[in-house]
Design a protein around this motif. Structure first.
Motif, PDB file in Angstrom:
ATOM      1  N   GLU A 153      -2.908  -7.280  -8.562  1.00  0.00           N
ATOM      2  CA  GLU A 153      -1.448  -7.310  -8.672  1.00  0.00           C
ATOM      3  C   GLU A 153      -0.953  -7.039 -10.080  1.00  0.00           C
ATOM      4  O   GLU A 153       0.249  -6.993 -10.323  1.00  0.00           O
ATOM      5  CB  GLU A 153      -0.923  -8.658  -8.176  1.00  0.00           C
ATOM      6  N   LYS A 154      -1.884  -6.879 -11.039  1.00  0.00           N
ATOM      7  CA  LYS A 154      -1.429  -6.591 -12.409  1.00  0.00           C
ATOM      8  C   LYS A 154      -0.787  -5.216 -12.515  1.00  0.00           C
ATOM      9  O   LYS A 154      -0.158  -4.894 -13.511  1.00  0.00           O
ATOM     10  CB  LYS A 154      -2.572  -6.749 -13.397  1.00  0.00           C
ATOM     11  N   VAL A 155      -0.964  -4.378 -11.477  1.00  0.00           N
ATOM     12  CA  VAL A 155      -0.206  -3.132 -11.399  1.00  0.00           C
ATOM     13  C   VAL A 155       0.899  -3.357 -10.372  1.00  0.00           C
ATOM     14  O   VAL A 155       0.628  -3.830  -9.266  1.00  0.00           O
ATOM     15  CB  VAL A 155      -1.062  -1.961 -10.879  1.00  0.00           C
ATOM     16  N   ASP A 156       2.111  -3.019 -10.714  1.00  0.00           N
ATOM     17  CA  ASP A 156       3.220  -3.114  -9.773  1.00  0.00           C
ATOM     18  C   ASP A 156       2.927  -2.202  -8.581  1.00  0.00           C
ATOM     19  O   ASP A 156       2.501  -1.056  -8.746  1.00  0.00           O
ATOM     20  CB  ASP A 156       4.508  -2.695 -10.495  1.00  0.00           C
ATOM     21  N   SER A 157       3.159  -2.716  -7.365  1.00  0.00           N
ATOM     22  CA  SER A 157       2.753  -1.984  -6.165  1.00  0.00           C
ATOM     23  C   SER A 157       3.398  -0.604  -6.068  1.00  0.00           C
ATOM     24  O   SER A 157       2.722   0.395  -5.800  1.00  0.00           O
ATOM     25  CB  SER A 157       3.095  -2.795  -4.909  1.00  0.00           C
ATOM     26  N   ALA A 158       4.712  -0.541  -6.298  1.00  0.00           N
ATOM     27  CA  ALA A 158       5.405   0.741  -6.185  1.00  0.00           C
ATOM     28  C   ALA A 158       4.901   1.723  -7.249  1.00  0.00           C
ATOM     29  O   ALA A 158       4.710   2.916  -6.988  1.00  0.00           O
ATOM     30  CB  ALA A 158       6.911   0.533  -6.334  1.00  0.00           C
ATOM     31  N   GLU A 159       4.659   1.177  -8.452  1.00  0.00           N
ATOM     32  CA  GLU A 159       4.136   1.977  -9.548  1.00  0.00           C
ATOM     33  C   GLU A 159       2.764   2.572  -9.173  1.00  0.00           C
ATOM     34  O   GLU A 159       2.488   3.750  -9.421  1.00  0.00           O
ATOM     35  CB  GLU A 159       4.019   1.066 -10.780  1.00  0.00           C
ATOM     36  N   ALA A 160       1.919   1.754  -8.539  1.00  0.00           N
ATOM     37  CA  ALA A 160       0.586   2.214  -8.134  1.00  0.00           C
ATOM     38  C   ALA A 160       0.692   3.352  -7.125  1.00  0.00           C
ATOM     39  O   ALA A 160      -0.025   4.356  -7.214  1.00  0.00           O
ATOM     40  CB  ALA A 160      -0.213   1.054  -7.538  1.00  0.00           C
ATOM     41  N   VAL A 161       1.615   3.200  -6.166  1.00  0.00           N
ATOM     42  CA  VAL A 161       1.796   4.241  -5.153  1.00  0.00           C
ATOM     43  C   VAL A 161       2.233   5.542  -5.822  1.00  0.00           C
ATOM     44  O   VAL A 161       1.754   6.634  -5.487  1.00  0.00           O
ATOM     45  CB  VAL A 161       2.823   3.789  -4.091  1.00  0.00           C
ATOM     46  N   LYS A 162       3.107   5.393  -6.823  1.00  0.00           N
ATOM     47  CA  LYS A 162       3.591   6.568  -7.540  1.00  0.00           C
ATOM     48  C   LYS A 162       2.449   7.249  -8.311  1.00  0.00           C
ATOM     49  O   LYS A 162       2.264   8.470  -8.233  1.00  0.00           O
ATOM     50  CB  LYS A 162       4.710   6.126  -8.495  1.00  0.00           C
ATOM     51  N   ARG A 214       6.438  -6.760   0.713  1.00  0.00           N
ATOM     52  CA  ARG A 214       6.806  -5.907  -0.416  1.00  0.00           C
ATOM     53  C   ARG A 214       5.746  -4.811  -0.616  1.00  0.00           C
ATOM     54  O   ARG A 214       6.063  -3.642  -0.850  1.00  0.00           O
ATOM     55  CB  ARG A 214       6.921  -6.783  -1.674  1.00  0.00           C
ATOM     56  N   ILE A 215       4.478  -5.180  -0.478  1.00  0.00           N
ATOM     57  CA  ILE A 215       3.379  -4.230  -0.697  1.00  0.00           C
ATOM     58  C   ILE A 215       3.345  -3.175   0.415  1.00  0.00           C
ATOM     59  O   ILE A 215       3.154  -1.983   0.164  1.00  0.00           O
ATOM     60  CB  ILE A 215       2.051  -5.007  -0.805  1.00  0.00           C
ATOM     61  N   ALA A 216       3.588  -3.635   1.648  1.00  0.00           N
ATOM     62  CA  ALA A 216       3.638  -2.679   2.766  1.00  0.00           C
ATOM     63  C   ALA A 216       4.794  -1.702   2.555  1.00  0.00           C
ATOM     64  O   ALA A 216       4.643  -0.488   2.713  1.00  0.00           O
ATOM     65  CB  ALA A 216       3.804  -3.432   4.086  1.00  0.00           C
ATOM     66  N   ALA A 217       5.937  -2.250   2.145  1.00  0.00           N
ATOM     67  CA  ALA A 217       7.106  -1.394   1.943  1.00  0.00           C
ATOM     68  C   ALA A 217       6.890  -0.408   0.800  1.00  0.00           C
ATOM     69  O   ALA A 217       7.377   0.718   0.822  1.00  0.00           O
ATOM     70  CB  ALA A 217       8.342  -2.263   1.664  1.00  0.00           C
ATOM     71  N   ALA A 218       6.120  -0.838  -0.196  1.00  0.00           N
ATOM     72  CA  ALA A 218       5.861   0.041  -1.341  1.00  0.00           C
ATOM     73  C   ALA A 218       5.008   1.232  -0.945  1.00  0.00           C
ATOM     74  O   ALA A 218       4.981   2.242  -1.641  1.00  0.00           O
ATOM     75  CB  ALA A 218       5.180  -0.750  -2.460  1.00  0.00           C
ATOM     76  N   GLY A 219       4.282   1.094   0.171  1.00  0.00           N
ATOM     77  CA  GLY A 219       3.502   2.227   0.653  1.00  0.00           C
ATOM     78  C   GLY A 219       2.003   2.097   0.489  1.00  0.00           C
ATOM     79  O   GLY A 219       1.276   3.095   0.528  1.00  0.00           O
ATOM     80  N   PHE A 220       1.490   0.881   0.331  1.00  0.00           N
ATOM     81  CA  PHE A 220       0.035   0.701   0.324  1.00  0.00           C
ATOM     82  C   PHE A 220      -0.526   1.059   1.698  1.00  0.00           C
ATOM     83  O   PHE A 220       0.104   0.791   2.720  1.00  0.00           O
ATOM     84  CB  PHE A 220      -0.328  -0.745  -0.048  1.00  0.00           C
ATOM     85  N   ASN A 221      -1.716   1.632   1.732  1.00  0.00           N
ATOM     86  CA  ASN A 221      -2.308   2.030   3.012  1.00  0.00           C
ATOM     87  C   ASN A 221      -2.929   0.856   3.733  1.00  0.00           C
ATOM     88  O   ASN A 221      -3.005   0.832   4.953  1.00  0.00           O
ATOM     89  CB  ASN A 221      -3.354   3.117   2.787  1.00  0.00           C
ATOM     90  N   ILE A 222      -3.412  -0.136   2.965  1.00  0.00           N
ATOM     91  CA  ILE A 222      -3.941  -1.362   3.556  1.00  0.00           C
ATOM     92  C   ILE A 222      -3.467  -2.543   2.728  1.00  0.00           C
ATOM     93  O   ILE A 222      -3.587  -2.537   1.496  1.00  0.00           O
ATOM     94  CB  ILE A 222      -5.487  -1.340   3.608  1.00  0.00           C
ATOM     95  N   VAL A 223      -2.898  -3.544   3.398  1.00  0.00           N
ATOM     96  CA  VAL A 223      -2.442  -4.730   2.691  1.00  0.00           C
ATOM     97  C   VAL A 223      -3.604  -5.718   2.627  1.00  0.00           C
ATOM     98  O   VAL A 223      -4.175  -6.100   3.651  1.00  0.00           O
ATOM     99  CB  VAL A 223      -1.232  -5.377   3.402  1.00  0.00           C
ATOM    100  N   SER A 224      -3.958  -6.105   1.417  1.00  0.00           N
ATOM    101  CA  SER A 224      -5.133  -6.950   1.201  1.00  0.00           C
ATOM    102  C   SER A 224      -4.909  -7.760  -0.069  1.00  0.00           C
ATOM    103  O   SER A 224      -4.093  -7.373  -0.917  1.00  0.00           O
ATOM    104  CB  SER A 224      -6.363  -6.039   1.028  1.00  0.00           C
ATOM    105  N   PRO A 225      -5.627  -8.880  -0.228  1.00  0.00           N
ATOM    106  CA  PRO A 225      -5.572  -9.544  -1.527  1.00  0.00           C
ATOM    107  C   PRO A 225      -6.095  -8.605  -2.618  1.00  0.00           C
ATOM    108  O   PRO A 225      -6.904  -7.721  -2.334  1.00  0.00           O
ATOM    109  CB  PRO A 225      -6.507 -10.743  -1.349  1.00  0.00           C
ATOM    110  N   GLY A 226      -5.637  -8.798  -3.848  1.00  0.00           N
ATOM    111  CA  GLY A 226      -5.999  -7.893  -4.935  1.00  0.00           C
ATOM    112  C   GLY A 226      -7.338  -8.196  -5.562  1.00  0.00           C
ATOM    113  O   GLY A 226      -7.850  -7.421  -6.360  1.00  0.00           O
ATOM    114  N   CYS A 227      -7.925  -9.344  -5.202  1.00  0.00           N
ATOM    115  CA  CYS A 227      -9.209  -9.706  -5.794  1.00  0.00           C
ATOM    116  C   CYS A 227      -9.873 -10.690  -4.838  1.00  0.00           C
ATOM    117  O   CYS A 227      -9.279 -11.058  -3.823  1.00  0.00           O
ATOM    118  CB  CYS A 227      -8.986 -10.342  -7.168  1.00  0.00           C
TER     119      CYS A 227
END
Ligand code: B12
Lengths: 213, 330
Positions: free
Chosen positions: B256-265, B297-310
């Motif tokens: 999560e240290k990367v903002d989800s929307a930023e990562a998708v971008k 929020r993560i699903a809406a940002a466009g992640f392909n799979i929602v999962s814990p970050g670590c």
């Protein structure tokens, strides 16, 4: 400030390890005393390294290189300090708490406290609380100084306060804590006797706890 | 994993998945489940059988390979993962002393110790749950494993002092990493999730990533046959996400240290993105509402799979995990 000292700072910041010993010796030859080299030179250099790390100009490999460069200078200076036989000012037992192996900051704090003229017993890193307390009793220490940079190991510091209390040592042996995961609030919350942000402040803190200077 | 457009992304724990709640629910707990294939299979499936996550996963730690190669490991407790205690080899850039990487053959490696248990557990999971769920097998990346053998600090320091010796060690462990990844796929894993925490930007600078980690991952993970490959790296991966994708993996799992929307971008559709619900905040310390909000929020940002970050902390509450599943599956 002296040119020689500035040169040493630059050597530590840029991690020119092979030059560090000679540059430190050059400072000593110039009449700069070991304490000044540590307080005004080496520790300043490491603070610059810390700033560069925070600004993402430096990453861990550069930090490690600078730290090891700094140790070259420290190794020359520390014996000179212990030479003044000032152990009578007080003894500090210093350690990184169990579960944590980050010891660069602790080593710098150790250098500062040594520079203050204290007798510093260094137990190293990943040290169980009971060993820290046992050593403090054995060495008749006035202060226990604990370091941790990780959140999960903060619990050890709290444990230390509880154990000191249980053994009737709280207040007799003072505690000071530091390292990235700690804060003033945390120190107050667990009842530690002092906290500081960096190593220079740590030496002021120890001095005030012991009532010196 | 194929980045196809779906109504909603799948929700699954791609990183270490076991918690105390699952251990109690299925009657298999740490530390025993680290070295018993049947228990590992049962506990590794618990994220699906207990909470309704949409995958099962074998192995709960990153010490199995290192232990097989001679590291001393404290097995941990019910709520604490195993921890490396000793590095078997000497690698000291200060005194310029470097042991030769004399390691066992890859074939020999696969035959015993906990890697063999994990391969067997993966096989059991594929048999029992493989029809219903994708089977994920977790292993350790080459730079991280090399660090386990000689001490990560010394290996990182070695990059500044003697890069050839560093490469010698990563090159020595990589055939083992490659053989193990392939063996997990052969045992029936649909996805190999390789964790490479030691090449995070907390340890390596971004311009070192490809040379000391990425190129080796490309050679060991990205070429695994018959399975998707996911590279997991902790910390702030914004600067290295494109380099992670350059390895040729199917997916990248990030924190999560990367903002989800930023990562998708940044990713721009190159690989499947897996993540990035915070493990401490909100999973460990937050409320079920916080967890559900993060997942949405993560699903809406466009992640392909929602999962814990670590990897999950074993102490995470059941309600918080249930809230994540419910937020995505409804
Ligand atoms: C160097 C480093 C390492 C090196 C340590 C080498 C060594 N011999 O110390 C290595 C590679 C081994 C390492 C390993 C890991 N690390 Co590390 N590491 C760092 C890093 C980059 C720099 C730390 C440092 O040396 N700073 C320079 C020194 C001079 O500063 P300092 O320690 O803060 O000390 C100053 C003050 O705090 C104060 N002070 C310090 N101690 C004391 C004590 C007293 C009494 C007082 C008064 C003052 C005081 O004075 C000092 C001088 O001014 C930090 C990042 C960061 N932002 O701090 C991460 C960091 C500490 N590491 C982290 C992590 C997670 C790890 C690993 C778990 C990584 C992993 N996934 O494997 C392992 C931990 C292994 C373990 N069980 O301990 C996290 C901790 C997160 C957390 N809050 O829990 C950090 C914050 C990185 C991050 N952003 O995630 N790491």
């Amino acid at each position: 400030m002296s040119e020689k000292l500035d040169a040493l700072i630059d050597i530590v910041v840029t991690g020119k390890m092979k030059l560090a010993k000679d540059a430190t010796q050059a400072c000593l030859d110039d009449g700069i005393d070991a304490k000044t080299i540590i307080f005004e030179g080496l520790s300043k250099a490491m603070a610059i390294v810390g700033d560069k790390y925070a600004a993402k100009q430096y990453f861990l490999p550069q930090v490690l290189l600078s730290a090891n460069t700094l140790y070259q200078g420290l190794n020359l200076c520390l014996p000179l300090l212990q030479g003044d036989g000032s152990a009578s000012k007080g003894t500090v037992v210093i350690a990184v708490v169990e579960g944590d192996v980050h010891d660069i900051g602790k080593n710098i704090v150790k250098a500062m406290l040594t520079g203050l003229g204290l007798n510093v017993v260094d137990l190293g890193k990943d040290v169980p609380i009971k060993d820290i307390i046992a050593s403090a009793q054995e060495n008749n220490a006035s202060i226990i100084a604990e370091s941790t940079l990780m959140t999960p190991t903060l619990a050890g510091m709290k444990q230390c306060e509880a154990d000191l209390k249980e053994n009737g040592l709280k207040g007799k042996i003072k505690t000071m804590i530091g390292g990235g995961a700690t804060s003033k609030e945390f120190a107050e919350q667990i009842g530690a006797d002092g906290w500081s942000y960096d190593a220079v402040e740590a030496s002021h803190l120890a001095a005030s706890i012991l009532g010196i200077q | 994993m194929r980045k196809e457009p779906l109504d909603r992304p799948p929700v699954a724990v791609f990183t270490q998945s076991a918690t105390i709640g699952q251990m109690d629910a299925v009657g298999c707990a740490w530390p025993e489940a680290h070295s018993d294939a049947k228990m590992m299979a049962k506990l590794g499936a618990a994220q699906a059988t207990v909470f309704g996550f949409e995958a099962v996963r074998s192995s709960f730690c990153l010490t199995a390979e290192a232990e097989r190669l001679g590291c001393n490991v404290d097995p941990g407790k019910k709520d604490r993962t195993p921890m490396l205690k000793k590095h078997p080899f000497n690698f000291d850039p200060m005194s310029d002393v470097y042991d030769e990487p004399n390691l066992m053959d890859p074939e020999e490696f696969l035959k015993g110790g906990r890697p063999a248990v994990i391969i067997e557990a993966t096989r059991l999971m594929a048999d029992e749950y493989g029809k219903e769920y994708p089977v994920i097998a977790g292993n350790t990346g080459p730079f991280t494993l090399a660090g386990h053998m000689v001490s990560t600090e010394n290996l990182v320091f070695g990059i500044m002092m003697n890069p050839e010796e560093v490469h010698k060690w990563i090159a020595a462990v990589n055939p083992i990493v490659k053989a193990y990844s392939q063996a997990l796929s052969d045992a029936g894993a649909d996805i190999i999730q390789m964790s490479e925490p030691s090449s995070s930007t907390d340890l390596l600078s971004p311009d070192m990533f490809t040379e000391y980690s990425g190129n080796y991952v490309k050679d060991s993970l990205a070429c695994v046959k018959d399975a998707y490959s996911v590279l997991h790296i902790c910390g702030d991966t914004s600067a290295i996400l494109p380099l992670m994708a350059d390895t040729g993996v199917t997916g990248c799992s990030i924190e999560e240290k990367v903002d989800s929307a930023e990562a998708v971008k940044i990713n721009n559709g190159r690989v499947a993105l897996v993540g990035n619900i915070g493990v401490v905040h909100p999973l460990l310390q937050g409320t079920p509402e916080d967890c559900a909000a993060a997942a949405k929020r993560i699903a809406a940002a466009g992640f392909n799979i929602v999962s814990p970050g670590c990897g999950l902390s074993a102490l995470i509450a059941d309600e918080n995990l249930r809230a994540v599943v419910k937020a995505i599956k409804g």
